[in-house]
Every structure is written in structure tokens, then in C-alpha cells.
Motif scaffolding. Structure first.
Motif, PDB file in Angstrom:
ATOM      1  N   GLY A 148       0.788  -1.236   0.000  1.00  0.00           N
ATOM      2  CA  GLY A 148       0.000   0.000   0.000  1.00  0.00           C
ATOM      3  C   GLY A 148       0.817   1.280   0.000  1.00  0.00           C
ATOM      4  N   SER A 149       2.125   1.189  -0.298  1.00  0.00           N
ATOM      5  CA  SER A 149       2.945   2.409  -0.269  1.00  0.00           C
ATOM      6  C   SER A 149       2.748   3.261  -1.524  1.00  0.00           C
ATOM      7  CB  SER A 149       4.427   2.039  -0.111  1.00  0.00           C
ATOM      8  OG  SER A 149       4.790   1.145  -1.131  1.00  0.00           O
ATOM      9  N   GLY A 150       2.123   2.681  -2.559  1.00  0.00           N
ATOM     10  CA  GLY A 150       1.840   3.465  -3.765  1.00  0.00           C
ATOM     11  C   GLY A 150       2.574   2.989  -5.005  1.00  0.00           C
ATOM     12  N   SER A 152       1.760   0.785  -7.358  1.00  0.00           N
ATOM     13  CA  SER A 152       0.929   0.732  -8.567  1.00  0.00           C
ATOM     14  C   SER A 152       0.523   2.140  -8.996  1.00  0.00           C
ATOM     15  CB  SER A 152      -0.313  -0.120  -8.309  1.00  0.00           C
ATOM     16  OG  SER A 152       0.080  -1.370  -7.829  1.00  0.00           O
ATOM     17  N   THR A 153       0.189   2.987  -8.028  1.00  0.00           N
ATOM     18  CA  THR A 153      -0.182   4.376  -8.345  1.00  0.00           C
ATOM     19  C   THR A 153       0.969   5.051  -9.085  1.00  0.00           C
ATOM     20  OG1 THR A 153      -1.443   4.409  -6.301  1.00  0.00           O
ATOM     21  CG2 THR A 153      -0.963   6.552  -7.292  1.00  0.00           C
ATOM     22  N   ILE A 154       2.190   4.848  -8.604  1.00  0.00           N
ATOM     23  CA  ILE A 154       3.351   5.498  -9.217  1.00  0.00           C
ATOM     24  C   ILE A 154       3.633   4.895 -10.599  1.00  0.00           C
ATOM     25  CG2 ILE A 154       5.875   5.778  -8.991  1.00  0.00           C
ATOM     26  CD1 ILE A 154       5.278   6.133  -5.927  1.00  0.00           C
ATOM     27  N   VAL A 342       9.134  13.357  -4.207  1.00  0.00           N
ATOM     28  CA  VAL A 342       8.321  13.335  -2.984  1.00  0.00           C
ATOM     29  C   VAL A 342       6.887  13.642  -3.387  1.00  0.00           C
ATOM     30  CG1 VAL A 342       7.938  14.403  -0.719  1.00  0.00           C
ATOM     31  CG2 VAL A 342      10.277  14.131  -1.586  1.00  0.00           C
ATOM     32  N   ILE A 343       5.971  12.727  -3.080  1.00  0.00           N
ATOM     33  CA  ILE A 343       4.560  12.919  -3.441  1.00  0.00           C
ATOM     34  C   ILE A 343       3.753  13.039  -2.156  1.00  0.00           C
ATOM     35  CG2 ILE A 343       2.598  11.938  -4.710  1.00  0.00           C
ATOM     36  CD1 ILE A 343       4.882  10.131  -6.116  1.00  0.00           C
ATOM     37  N   LYS A 344       2.951  14.075  -2.096  1.00  0.00           N
ATOM     38  CA  LYS A 344       2.207  14.337  -0.857  1.00  0.00           C
ATOM     39  C   LYS A 344       1.051  13.357  -0.659  1.00  0.00           C
ATOM     40  CE  LYS A 344       2.823  19.237  -0.195  1.00  0.00           C
ATOM     41  NZ  LYS A 344       2.218  20.520  -0.463  1.00  0.00           N
ATOM     42  N   GLU A 345       0.681  13.161   0.583  1.00  0.00           N
ATOM     43  CA  GLU A 345      -0.532  12.408   0.905  1.00  0.00           C
ATOM     44  C   GLU A 345      -1.715  13.341   0.608  1.00  0.00           C
ATOM     45  OE1 GLU A 345      -1.014   9.346   2.660  1.00  0.00           O
ATOM     46  OE2 GLU A 345      -3.147   9.626   3.014  1.00  0.00           O
ATOM     47  N   TRP A 348      -7.800  13.468  -2.109  1.00  0.00           N
ATOM     48  CA  TRP A 348      -8.444  13.298  -3.411  1.00  0.00           C
ATOM     49  C   TRP A 348      -7.823  12.179  -4.234  1.00  0.00           C
ATOM     50  CZ3 TRP A 348      -5.624  13.885  -7.822  1.00  0.00           C
ATOM     51  CH2 TRP A 348      -4.454  14.633  -7.733  1.00  0.00           C
ATOM     52  N   ILE A 349      -6.529  11.902  -3.971  1.00  0.00           N
ATOM     53  CA  ILE A 349      -5.872  10.808  -4.706  1.00  0.00           C
ATOM     54  C   ILE A 349      -6.584   9.506  -4.360  1.00  0.00           C
ATOM     55  CG2 ILE A 349      -3.755   9.445  -4.918  1.00  0.00           C
ATOM     56  CD1 ILE A 349      -2.130  11.956  -4.640  1.00  0.00           C
ATOM     57  N   LYS A 350      -6.796   9.307  -3.085  1.00  0.00           N
ATOM     58  CA  LYS A 350      -7.439   8.088  -2.609  1.00  0.00           C
ATOM     59  C   LYS A 350      -8.850   7.950  -3.189  1.00  0.00           C
ATOM     60  CE  LYS A 350      -7.310   5.651   1.710  1.00  0.00           C
ATOM     61  NZ  LYS A 350      -6.139   4.861   1.454  1.00  0.00           N
ATOM     62  N   TYR A 351      -9.619   9.059  -3.136  1.00  0.00           N
ATOM     63  CA  TYR A 351     -11.005   9.005  -3.618  1.00  0.00           C
ATOM     64  C   TYR A 351     -11.058   8.684  -5.110  1.00  0.00           C
ATOM     65  CZ  TYR A 351     -12.204  11.179   0.834  1.00  0.00           C
ATOM     66  OH  TYR A 351     -12.342  11.436   2.148  1.00  0.00           O
TER      67      TYR A 351
HETATM   68  N1  LIG Z   1      -0.004  10.166  -2.376  1.00  0.00           N
HETATM   69  C1  LIG Z   1      -1.099   9.520  -2.015  1.00  0.00           C
HETATM   70  N2  LIG Z   1      -2.071  10.135  -1.291  1.00  0.00           N
HETATM   71  C2  LIG Z   1      -3.194   9.486  -0.914  1.00  0.00           C
HETATM   72  N3  LIG Z   1      -3.471   8.216  -1.225  1.00  0.00           N
HETATM   73  C3  LIG Z   1      -2.556   7.530  -1.954  1.00  0.00           C
HETATM   74  C4  LIG Z   1      -1.328   8.144  -2.387  1.00  0.00           C
HETATM   75  N4  LIG Z   1      -0.629   7.222  -3.095  1.00  0.00           N
HETATM   76  C5  LIG Z   1      -1.363   6.095  -3.081  1.00  0.00           C
HETATM   77  N5  LIG Z   1      -2.527   6.272  -2.403  1.00  0.00           N
HETATM   78  C6  LIG Z   1      -3.592   5.292  -2.173  1.00  0.00           C
HETATM   79  O1  LIG Z   1      -3.075   4.217  -1.409  1.00  0.00           O
HETATM   80  C7  LIG Z   1      -3.682   2.993  -1.809  1.00  0.00           C
HETATM   81  C8  LIG Z   1      -2.584   1.999  -2.137  1.00  0.00           C
HETATM   82  O2  LIG Z   1      -1.897   2.457  -3.287  1.00  0.00           O
HETATM   83  P1  LIG Z   1      -1.269   1.430  -4.328  1.00  0.00           P
HETATM   84  O3  LIG Z   1      -2.248   0.361  -4.639  1.00  0.00           O
HETATM   85  O4  LIG Z   1      -0.699   2.228  -5.433  1.00  0.00           O
HETATM   86  O5  LIG Z   1      -0.101   0.835  -3.420  1.00  0.00           O
HETATM   87  P2  LIG Z   1       0.780  -0.469  -3.708  1.00  0.00           P
HETATM   88  O6  LIG Z   1       2.086  -0.240  -3.061  1.00  0.00           O
HETATM   89  O7  LIG Z   1       0.761  -0.757  -5.151  1.00  0.00           O
HETATM   90  O8  LIG Z   1      -0.039  -1.585  -2.929  1.00  0.00           O
HETATM   91  P3  LIG Z   1       0.189  -3.173  -2.975  1.00  0.00           P
HETATM   92  O9  LIG Z   1       1.329  -3.445  -2.054  1.00  0.00           O
HETATM   93  O10 LIG Z   1      -1.109  -3.720  -2.481  1.00  0.00           O
HETATM   94  O11 LIG Z   1       0.484  -3.525  -4.387  1.00  0.00           O
HETATM   95  C9  LIG Z   1      -4.584   3.308  -2.986  1.00  0.00           C
HETATM   96  O12 LIG Z   1      -5.901   3.415  -2.525  1.00  0.00           O
HETATM   97  C10 LIG Z   1      -4.064   4.649  -3.464  1.00  0.00           C
HETATM   98  O13 LIG Z   1      -5.073   5.430  -4.024  1.00  0.00           O
END
Ligand SMILES: Nc1ncnc2c1ncn2[C@@H]1O[C@H](COP(=O)(O)OP(=O)(O)OP(=O)(O)O)[C@@H](O)[C@H]1O
Ligand SMILES: [Mg+2]
Length: 393
Positions: A148-150, A152-154, A342-345, A348-351
Motif C-alpha cells: 500500500g505504499s503506492g 501501482s499508483t506510481i 516526494v509525493i504528498k498524501e 483526493w488521490i485516494k477518492y
Molecule cells: N499520495 C497519495 N495520497 C493518498 N493516497 C494515496 C497516495 N498514493 C497512493 N494512495 C492510495 O493508497 C492505496 C494503495 O496504493 P497502491 O495500490 O498504489 O499501493 P501499492 O504499493 O501498489 O499496494 P500493494 O502493495 O497492495 O500492491 C490506494 O488506494 C491509493 O489510491
């Protein structure tokens, strides 16, 4: 033709020998090698060889080994390890030895052994005027031991940035349980890895490669961006994936002419992920600023060092907020790797993830800028600076 490189291999099994023989065959005429597999090193015969490859467990006393080598051998020495974290391997690195992780890719092995290997392949391919554009392709992977550190988002948003710069992009979901499909609302009906692995069971020729696009890749299309996705397979298939399969998949991908290939991974330190690290130009490590995430990353640092990939690692801190367990500077110093973003928490990203709309396809200029800069930096620090990528600042 150049004189053959004579290699002495001291190993428990034939894995390295087989890899080298396969390489020689597949790079027909490029490698001229004469490998000899022995059970031990005979110092009187050392002068017959140009390279010594030895499984580290075969060396009883590294310091004595080092003395013998210095006295009797002037060629290249490569130590092979099959352990992620190992005191002996670390000592070997301290003594200045080049170490190779046994289950890494055969291309990485060749690059460590033959300095001009990559260069030669590029030249040869140009001469043959094939469709292969490997020299242009940048391979990135996003990894973190913290769920959940991000990652996939990145990975997704980097893909979008490169697409915006008119690059041909492939996003590969290498996670054990892939989430790219859920995040981008990909219909659960196309081939992905399952199809590709099936296809790889039969020999493929250049013509078959053109079908890979249609059968195995999903074309993600939005008004302003378009890239391909290779979706992960079932949990069990992903879990069972070994370096040989990863290597075969990568060799197919390398022949498809992408500008950027981005691998999304999952938290495990396993053969699948290590093989990807080995073959990528940059490994992007993601941490959140809390103590647990940073601590996990610091544990992983040792493994990355042992398998010889730490030099190509860079750091990103995601979900940055004021409530820190570790400052960015502390993390950078502790990891001895450059912090590139550095990407902020942001709430709206989550939503927005649930809506299936990637964050950089929305009009949040600041976040867009962060990702654009990040994408730019990852290319600049990776490849030939002479090459202009045409990013708009
Ligand atoms: N900068 C951010 N601010 C707020 N929410 C974020 C941010 N980056 C990621 N998230 C949220 O955190 C959650 C986990 O993100 P993501 O799935 O990208 O993580 P991951 O490291 O790929 O997880 P996993 O280990 O399960 O593969 C998602 O709901 C995503 O929207
Ligand atoms: Mg993920």
C-alpha cells in the motif's frame, strides 16, 4: 573472429554453464567462449583461463582465495551467490569482487563478464536492420517491501507521463496479486501473462511477435493518453514464476520496440522480483514516511546490495505528510541512494482511484508537475544524456 574467452566455472550444478551456452547460441557469433566446468580451482592451470566464475560456497577462506588469485591469475573473477543475504558475499564485495546472483538473468551475467556485450548487441542488431530497438528502451520497475505504499499508483502515473511525451509505453503488472486491472478498470477477459506464458511454450518467431500485442496486451485508451498493459496472471502462477520464465517474457518484450517498459511489482523479495530488478535500468524504491515502511526498506537494502542492484536504485517518498517517522534526508543517508521524488498524501488521490481515473489525468497541476519531473529525472539519470526526450517543462 576474436580469440575465444576461456572461462573456468567452479559450481555445484550446470546452471551458469547452461546459461552461457544458451547465450552463445542465441547471440550467434557474438560471444566466442570456451567454458570449462571443474570441481575445484587448480592453481597451476589458472593461467590457461581469461575468466574464473566460482560459486561462493566453494571458497573455504575468502582471504586465502584472494591471495591465490592475486598471485596466479590476472583475468576477471566473478563470484556466484544463491543467497540474498550472506556474510561471505558481503565480505567478497568488501574485498572488491564482482558478485552475481545465480538466479538473475543471463543477460545480466553476460554484461558482468563481457564489458562490451551490450554495445556489441546493439551494433549487431543495427547491422542486421531488425525491428529490435533495445538500445532505445528504458526499463523501470517500481518496488517497495511495504504494501500500500503506492507502487501501482506510481507505476501507472509514470506510464502516463511518458505517454504524454509521445513515448510508446508498456506497463507490466508483475505483482503477485495484480491491482492495475482494478485501478484502471480493465475488463477481466483478455490474455495477459496467462496467454503469453502459454504462447512461450512453443517457439516463437518474429512473425508471432506481432500477435502478442493483440492477444496478450490490453490497450488502455483515454482522450489524452494511450499505452499497453500486460496484466498479471493468477496468484498461483505469479507465485510460481521463476527467473527463466521472467527472462523469456523479457526477451519477448525487448523485441516489441517500446520506448519505456514499466514493471509494477509486489512486496516479496522472491525470484520473480529479483530477476526483474536485475534486468531493469532503474529500480524505483517507494517508501512512505512512517518508521515501519522506512525500516522495511532499510532491511531490503542489504539484499539489494548482495544481489548487486543497489547502484541502480532510486528513492521516492510517497504519501508525504507532516507526521514523519523518518525525514527524507535521514532515509536518503540511511539507504545511500538518491531521492528523486516526494509525493504528498492527498485525500483526493485516494477518492479518485475508485473512479478508475489516474491522478495525472486530472487537472491537479502540482501533482502533475511532481510526476512529470520524476519521469524526466528517471530518464536523465539512466541513459545517454545526448539523447533528448522532448519533455516540456
Ligand atoms: N499520495 C497519495 N495520497 C493518498 N493516497 C494515496 C497516495 N498514493 C497512493 N494512495 C492510495 O493508497 C492505496 C494503495 O496504493 P497502491 O495500490 O498504489 O499501493 P501499492 O504499493 O501498489 O499496494 P500493494 O502493495 O497492495 O500492491 C490506494 O488506494 C491509493 O489510491
Ligand atoms: Mg500494487
Amino acid at each position: 573472429m576474436r580469440a575465444p574467452t576461456r572461462l573456468l566455472i567452479v559450481d555445484y550444478d550446470n546452471l551458469i554453464l547452461d546459461q552461457l551456452m544458451t547465450l552463445e547460441k542465441s547471440y550467434n557469433g557474438l560471444l566466442n567462449i570456451e567454458p570449462v566446468q571443474e570441481d575445484h580451482i587448480d592453481q597451476d592451470k589458472l593461467s590457461e583461463f581469461n575468466v574464473v566464475i566460482i560459486q561462493i560456497e566453494k571458497i573455504k577462506d575468502l582471504k586465502k582465495f584472494s591471495e591465490t588469485i592475486e598471485k596466479h591469475f590476472s583475468g576477471k573473477v566473478l563470484l556466484i551467490t544463491d543467497k540474498y543475504v550472506d556474510e561471505k558475499t558481503r565480505l567478497a564485495q568488501t574485498l572488491g569482487y564482482n558478485v552475481h546472483y545465480k538466479f538473475g538473468s543471463s543477460n545480466a551475467l553476460a554484461e558482468k563478464l563481457f564489458e562490451d556485450f551490450k554495445e556489441n548487441i546493439i551494433q549487431k542488431r543495427e547491422a542486421l536492420k531488425t525491428v529490435i530497438k533495445e538500445e532505445d528502451t528504458i526499463h523501470l520497475c517500481v518496488y517497495s517491501p511495504q504494501g500500500g505504499s503506492g507502487k501501482s499508483t506510481i507505476a501507472i502515473n509514470l506510464a502516463i507521463q511518458y505517454t504524454k511525451a509521445n513515448k510508446k509505453v508498456l506497463l507490466v503488472d508483475m505483482a503477485q496479486i495484480g491491482s492495475i486491472g482494478a485501478m484502471l478498470h480493465v475488463p477481466n477477459v483478455h490474455g495477459g501473462f496467462s496467454k503469453l506464458l502459454e504462447r512461450l511454450e512453443v517457439e516463437m518467431d518474429q512473425q508471432d511477435l506481432s500477435h502478442v500485442h493483440e492477444e496478450c496486451f490490453y490497450k488502455y485508451q483515454q482522450e489524452t493518453c494511450e499505452f499497453d498493459i500486460l496484466m498479471s496472471s493468477s496468484l498461483i502462477k505469479m507465485e510460481k514464476m521463476r527467473s527463466a520464465e521472467v527472462g523469456r517474457i523479457q526477451s519477448v518484450i525487448r523485441n516489441l520496440g517500446y520506448d519505456v517498459v514499466i514493471y509494477d511489482t509486489s512486496t516479496e523479495i522472491c525470484e520473480r522480483n529479483l530477476s526483474i530488478f536485475d534486468d531493469c535500468d532503474k529500480v524505483v524504491l517507494v517508501s512512505t514516511p512512517d518508521i515501519i515502511s522506512s525500516w522495511k526498506l532499510i532491511q531490503v537494502k542489504e539484499i539489494l546490495k548482495t544481489v548487486g542492484v543497489s547502484q541502480k536504485c532510486v528513492l521516492i517518498v510517497n504519501r508525504f505528510s507532516k507526521h514523519l517517522g523518518f525525514t527524507n534526508e535521514e532515509l536518503e543517508i540511511e539507504m545511500q541512494m538518491p531521492l528523486v521524488g516526494v509525493i504528498k498524501e492527498e485525500k483526493w488521490i485516494k477518492y479518485n482511484v475508485n473512479e478508475g481515473i489516474p491522478i495525472t489525468l486530472q487537472n491537479h497541476n502540482k501533482t502533475n508537475e511532481v510526476f512529470s519531473e520524476l519521469a524526466h529525472k528517471l530518464c536523465l539519470i539512466n541513459k545517454n544524456p545526448k539523447k533528448k526526450w522532448g519533455f516540456k517543462k
